[in-house]
Scaffold this motif. Structure first.
Motif, PDB file in Angstrom:
ATOM      1  N   LEU A 164       1.189  -1.507   0.027  1.00 52.43           N
ATOM      2  CA  LEU A 164      -0.142   0.035  -0.042  1.00 52.43           C
ATOM      3  C   LEU A 164       1.031   0.890  -0.203  1.00 52.43           C
ATOM      4  CD1 LEU A 164      -2.892  -1.126   2.522  1.00 52.43           C
ATOM      5  CD2 LEU A 164      -2.985  -0.803  -0.108  1.00 52.43           C
ATOM      6  N   GLY A 165       1.785   1.237   0.938  1.00 54.61           N
ATOM      7  CA  GLY A 165       2.746   2.301   0.716  1.00 54.61           C
ATOM      8  C   GLY A 165       3.317   2.791  -0.683  1.00 54.61           C
ATOM      9  N   CYS A 166       3.529   2.085  -1.163  1.00 57.02           N
ATOM     10  CA  CYS A 166       4.666   1.614  -2.749  1.00 57.02           C
ATOM     11  C   CYS A 166       3.517   2.472  -3.392  1.00 57.02           C
ATOM     12  CB  CYS A 166       5.038   0.331  -2.960  1.00 57.02           C
ATOM     13  SG  CYS A 166       6.421  -0.494  -2.275  1.00 57.02           S
ATOM     14  N   TYR A 167       1.943   1.718  -2.856  1.00 53.53           N
ATOM     15  CA  TYR A 167       0.790   1.965  -4.138  1.00 53.53           C
ATOM     16  C   TYR A 167       0.839   3.206  -3.861  1.00 53.53           C
ATOM     17  CZ  TYR A 167      -4.158   2.776  -5.790  1.00 53.53           C
ATOM     18  OH  TYR A 167      -5.691   3.366  -6.011  1.00 53.53           O
ATOM     19  N   VAL A 168       0.248   4.151  -3.179  1.00 48.93           N
ATOM     20  CA  VAL A 168       0.271   5.740  -2.518  1.00 48.93           C
ATOM     21  C   VAL A 168       0.974   6.374  -3.250  1.00 48.93           C
ATOM     22  CG1 VAL A 168      -0.373   7.022  -0.734  1.00 48.93           C
ATOM     23  CG2 VAL A 168      -1.405   5.054  -0.170  1.00 48.93           C
ATOM     24  N   GLU A 169       2.350   5.666  -3.224  1.00 45.25           N
ATOM     25  CA  GLU A 169       3.422   6.444  -3.627  1.00 45.25           C
ATOM     26  C   GLU A 169       3.706   7.267  -4.992  1.00 45.25           C
ATOM     27  OE1 GLU A 169       8.401   7.293  -2.379  1.00 45.25           O
ATOM     28  OE2 GLU A 169       7.660   5.164  -3.511  1.00 45.25           O
TER      29      GLU A 169
END
Length: 305
Positions: A164-169
């Motif tokens: 999710l962190g990579c997705y939001v970024e």
């Protein structure tokens, strides 16, 4: 044109409601190459095309294409999908919502992340799929994870949070802005968190909820209705229907088991409740929705009772 640097934003993490539906990697068989719907309206769908190509066509206009080495992050709309023969992909489905059900990203358009810009996203997805496969977590994760050990649950959750962190970024780098959380009474926020985290196998009580929020039942009802337009119990019922539909769609769990997972005392009780709210029986709804799935439902081991 150089990519814009993602603007950082702050948000109460506990104001988010992330939930993984599935994460898998596979070569598509013939029966799944052409499907009438992407089923991306209610769930966030992300595909990484490892081999082959996909084209999605929308009934109201618009076509998007992704090739090998590219991510396709689908818009919040249902379109028909066509994969070329032999396509291999990673497929992730999940929810990322603010408390109250509003998506963190509106997803008004498709996002194609080009080769070379998707390395972090790809690595995070591989790690999540690996954790998912390691425990052979089948079907609807929300139900099945109650049958996994605490350590396995933490490992899946850690991999999902990293994804999710990579997705939001990535979404921010592509110019997508997170939706602003509504300003609401802190006690309503507390009620939303309690309802959304409430185990479905446990009886729901508005009286207990009001006590947890430091309010009387009537006072909580007024505040909650002013924010959500419905009562706390109606919101709980909405979440219960949503989970019932997701479980019926994404697993082969027998309807008897589904009814117990959702806290019903008997399958007939569950069937009557579901029919009254959805308009058809659980069996009829499952039969109707199965042909529209992206992939065949994964088998779920029955719980010994």
């Amino acid at each position: 044109m150089p990519r814009q640097h993602a603007n950082r934003f702050t948000l109460d993490f506990y104001g988010l409601q992330p939930r993984l539906v599935w994460a898998n990697e596979r070569t598509l068989t013939q029966e799944f190459l052409d499907m009438e719907t992407t089923a991306a309206e209610d769930e966030t769908v992300a595909w990484f095309i490892e081999e082959g190509e996909v084209t999605v066509t929308y009934p109201r206009g618009g076509v998007v294409n992704a090739r090998a080495g590219e991510w396709l992050l689908l818009r919040a709309a249902n379109g028909s999908q066509h994969f070329t023969a032999g396509t291999r992909l990673m497929s992730l489905r999940f929810h990322l919502r603010l408390r109250g059900g509003k998506p963190l990203f509106a997803r008004r358009r498709d996002v194609v992340v080009k080769t070379g810009d998707s390395t972090k996203l790809q690595q995070a997805a591989h790690k999540l799929v690996k954790e998912f496969d390691r425990v052979s977590a089948p079907g609807t994760v929300f139900v099945v994870r109650s049958r996994l050990s605490m350590v396995d649950n933490f490992r899946i959750e850690a991999a999902f949070m990293h994804w999710l962190g990579c997705y939001v970024e990535t979404m921010q780098a592509e110019g997508e802005k997170p939706e602003a959380a509504s300003r609401r009474d802190a006690r309503v926020t507390k009620a939303l968190i309690w309802i959304e985290d409430h185990p479905m196998r446990t009886k729901f009580s508005e009286a207990k909820l009001a006590k947890r929020c430091g309010l009387g039942i009537n006072q909580l009802g007024r505040l909650f209705r002013a924010d959500q337009g419905i009562s706390p119990f109606q919101y709980y019922e909405y979440r219960r229907v949503e989970l019932a539909q997701q479980t019926l769609k994404d697993s082969t769990l027998p309807i008897k088991e589904v009814s117990f997972e959702l806290g019903f005392s008997s399958p007939p009780h569950f069937a009557n409740w579901f029919t009254k709210r959805v308009g058809v029986s659980p069996r009829a709804w499952r039969t109707k929705i199965k042909p529209a799935q992206e992939t065949s439902p994964l088998k779920v081991p029955s719980r010994r009772r």
